[in-house]
Design an enzyme around this catalytic site. Structure first.
Site, PDB file in Angstrom:
ATOM      1  N   GLU A 169       0.684  -1.236  -0.012  1.00  0.00           N
ATOM      2  CA  GLU A 169      -0.005   0.082  -0.108  1.00  0.00           C
ATOM      3  C   GLU A 169       0.870   1.313  -0.138  1.00  0.00           C
ATOM      4  OE1 GLU A 169      -2.959  -0.088   2.982  1.00  0.00           O
ATOM      5  OE2 GLU A 169      -4.123  -1.759   2.272  1.00  0.00           O
ATOM      6  N   GLU A 350      -5.398  -8.742   0.487  1.00  0.00           N
ATOM      7  CA  GLU A 350      -6.206  -8.367   1.681  1.00  0.00           C
ATOM      8  C   GLU A 350      -7.585  -8.165   1.453  1.00  0.00           C
ATOM      9  OE1 GLU A 350      -4.486  -5.160   4.247  1.00  0.00           O
ATOM     10  OE2 GLU A 350      -2.321  -6.047   3.905  1.00  0.00           O
TER      11      GLU A 350
HETATM   12  C1  GBH Z   1      -4.448  -2.368   5.360  1.00  0.00           C
HETATM   13  O1  GBH Z   1      -4.726  -0.850   5.473  1.00  0.00           O
HETATM   14  C2  GBH Z   1      -3.194  -2.594   5.922  1.00  0.00           C
HETATM   15  O2  GBH Z   1      -2.407  -3.248   4.770  1.00  0.00           O
HETATM   16  C3  GBH Z   1      -3.041  -3.375   7.162  1.00  0.00           C
HETATM   17  O3  GBH Z   1      -1.673  -3.256   7.854  1.00  0.00           O
HETATM   18  C4  GBH Z   1      -4.270  -2.896   7.944  1.00  0.00           C
HETATM   19  O4  GBH Z   1      -4.041  -3.884   9.148  1.00  0.00           O
HETATM   20  C5  GBH Z   1      -5.261  -3.309   7.234  1.00  0.00           C
HETATM   21  O5  GBH Z   1      -5.553  -2.561   6.081  1.00  0.00           O
HETATM   22  C6  GBH Z   1      -6.835  -2.821   8.084  1.00  0.00           C
HETATM   23  O6  GBH Z   1      -6.612  -1.454   8.283  1.00  0.00           O
HETATM   24  O7  GBH Z   1      -5.678   7.553   8.796  1.00  0.00           O
HETATM   25  O8  GBH Z   1      -8.020   8.198   8.954  1.00  0.00           O
HETATM   26  O9  GBH Z   1      -7.366   7.247   6.605  1.00  0.00           O
HETATM   27  C7  GBH Z   1      -5.983  -0.663   4.910  1.00  0.00           C
HETATM   28  C8  GBH Z   1      -5.718   0.941   4.663  1.00  0.00           C
HETATM   29  C9  GBH Z   1      -4.899   2.825   6.029  1.00  0.00           C
HETATM   30  C10 GBH Z   1      -7.338   2.271   6.108  1.00  0.00           C
HETATM   31  C11 GBH Z   1      -5.185   3.636   7.187  1.00  0.00           C
HETATM   32  C12 GBH Z   1      -7.159   2.835   7.452  1.00  0.00           C
HETATM   33  C13 GBH Z   1      -6.678   4.710   8.819  1.00  0.00           C
HETATM   34  C14 GBH Z   1      -7.604   5.650   8.833  1.00  0.00           C
HETATM   35  N1  GBH Z   1      -6.082   1.601   6.009  1.00  0.00           N
HETATM   36  N2  GBH Z   1      -6.488   3.898   7.462  1.00  0.00           N
HETATM   37  S1  GBH Z   1      -7.136   7.267   8.218  1.00  0.00           S
END
Ligand code: GBH
Length: 444
Positions: A169, A350
């Protein structure tokens, strides 16, 4: 009645069922056997960055309990396990000679998978950049991409693994790490963010090239979180905003990798905000578009935007508020990638849901909502495949409850429950359901 509506969705016999994890989220043991500090250790140490002051220091203690976790994978009948390698275990300062004990851990893991007939899929970078590289500029420094290729080469040569993923990502590193500041390294600066973006993609390309040169026959690709983007209403403004958003969510990463060019509209928007374009040197896009062998697709949520370009929510949301539940989005993004970026098999690396889980008195974890989510998304995957999308495998996020980054341990994405006080593992109802799906290849 339509036949298809009654008969269960049956996946091809060679479809691969798996589960995913990432090093910093499960391993713990952050100071053991020579591991160096990463940007996430640093980020977690600052009060206010992570909910409840949590960190990955202990996590699910997988570093010590990996054998038990390997048994879990085997008991669930999974054919593939996607994990990530912690760069600071292999090179504690991000360069120089490898740390033997770090390599040994992943050797034991890969051997353990082989003994159980599970195929490994390794991610080289799932966000735990060695702190020393961050001190020298991190992803804003072009040299980090070169260091990454060197680290990748060490891993390729040391580990008997066919399928590799480069960067997990890049978009999340760019957005959360450099634009919104919610992830390490915690910056809020668009100008710096897109410079980092280019170097992340360059790192992907350099490492892919090294694999092809040294180990023909193995496969590699990036793991991209893709967000199907829709206009929230039928106005030209919303359609235009959705196209712009699609650039930032998807095309900014897909176009350079598949087509060797950045999307013009997106690059123009970025160039109004900072110097990314100055960092794109001759030949870089040739490196970034090194042909890939697999595309890792990660899907959680769609993005609907209104005429002002604001995100709006149209469907039920999960415990994680950013996650709008919309299975059709997975169908749409798979079909779209197949159409616009053909020729590379997709692996879903994922997909999953956080729910508020607890163990009932009878020892069961009744996570019905997760089962419904997985069933609906697998059904969407199946329909996309019927429509021609070439999808080889599906990995649920995640095998285990784990350290959910800025949310700490408050959000549980696992199909296996982890009691952090005792580190006891309990397969949730979703794990037992998924085991049956993996075994039969059928969704009922
Ligand atoms: C994935 O990220 C990751 O690869 C994994 O490590 C993670 O545990 C999983 O999904 C579940 O989240 O900062 O307000 O935008 C997914 C993308 C990026 C979505 C961080 C949630 C946080 C909210 N994620 N985001 S915000």
């Amino acid at each position: 009645m339509d036949e298809a509506m009654n008969s269960p969705a049956r996946f091809p016999a060679d479809f691969v069922w798996g589960a995913s994890t990432a090093a910093y989220q499960i391993e713990g043991a952050t100071t053991e056997d020579g591991r160096g500090p990463s940007v996430w250790d640093t980020f977690c140490a600052v009060p206010g960055n992570v909910r409840d002051g949590d960190s990955g220091e202990h996590a699910a203690d997988h570093y010590h309990r990996y054998n038990e976790d390997l048994d879990l994978i085997a008991d669930l009948g999974l054919a593939s396990y996607r994990f990530s390698i912690a760069w600071p275990r292999i090179q504690p300062t991000g360069s120089g000679k490898p740390n033997q004990k770090g390599l040994d851990f992943y050797r034991r893991l890969v051997d353990g998978l082989a003994e159980r007939g599970v195929r490994p899929m390794a991610t080289l970078f799932h966000w735990d950049l060695p702190q020393e590289l961050q001190d020298r500029g991190g992803w804003e420094n072009r040299d980090t991409a070169e260091r990454f290729a060197e680290y990748a080469e060490i891993c390729y040569d040391a580990l008997e693994i066919r399928d590799w993923l480069t960067i997990n990502e890049p978009k999340t590193v760019v957005d959360c790490g450099y634009r919104f500041g919610s992830h390490a390294p915690g910056f809020k600066d668009d100008a710096r963010a897109f410079v980092a973006c280019h170097h992340l993609l360059l790192a992907h390309g350099l490492a892919s090239r090294v694999l092809h040169e040294r180990h023909p026959g193995r496969r590699i690709g990036p793991a991209l979180n893709l967000h199907p983007t829709y206009p929230a209403d039928d106005t030209p403004e919303a359609r235009e905003a959705a196209h712009h958003q699609d650039g930032l969510e998807n095309r900014l990463y897909l176009d350079p990798v598949f087509k060797g060019r950045y999307p013009e509209d997106t690059l123009r928007w970025i160039s109004e905000r900072g110097p990314m374009a100055d960092h794109i040197l001759d030949g870089d896009l040739g490196v970034i578009s090194e042909p890939i062998d697999v595309l890792g697709v990660q899907y959680y949520t769609p993005v609907f935007v209104d005429g002002k370009g604001e995100r709006v929510f149209r469907h039920e949301r999960a415990q994680a508020e950013w996650l709008e539940i919309y299975p059709e989005g997975l169908h749409d993004i798979l079909v779209r990638v197949q159409r616009d970026y053909p020729g590379v098999p997709m692996i879903i690396t994922e997909n999953g849901l956080a729910t508020v889980d607890g163990i009932d008195a009878d020892g069961r974890v009744r996570d019905q909502r997760r089962i419904a989510y997985l069933r609906d998304h697998l059904s969407a995957t199946h329909r996309a495949m019927e429509a021609g999308a070439q999808v080889e495998a599906y990995h649920v996020w995640s095998l285990l409850d784990n350290f959910e980054w800025a949310e700490g341990y408050s959000q549980r994405f696992g199909i296996v429950y982890v009691d952090y006080a005792t580190q006891q593992r309990t397969p949730k109802d979703s794990a037992l359901w998924y085991r049956d799906v993996a075994k039969s290849g059928e969704l009922r």
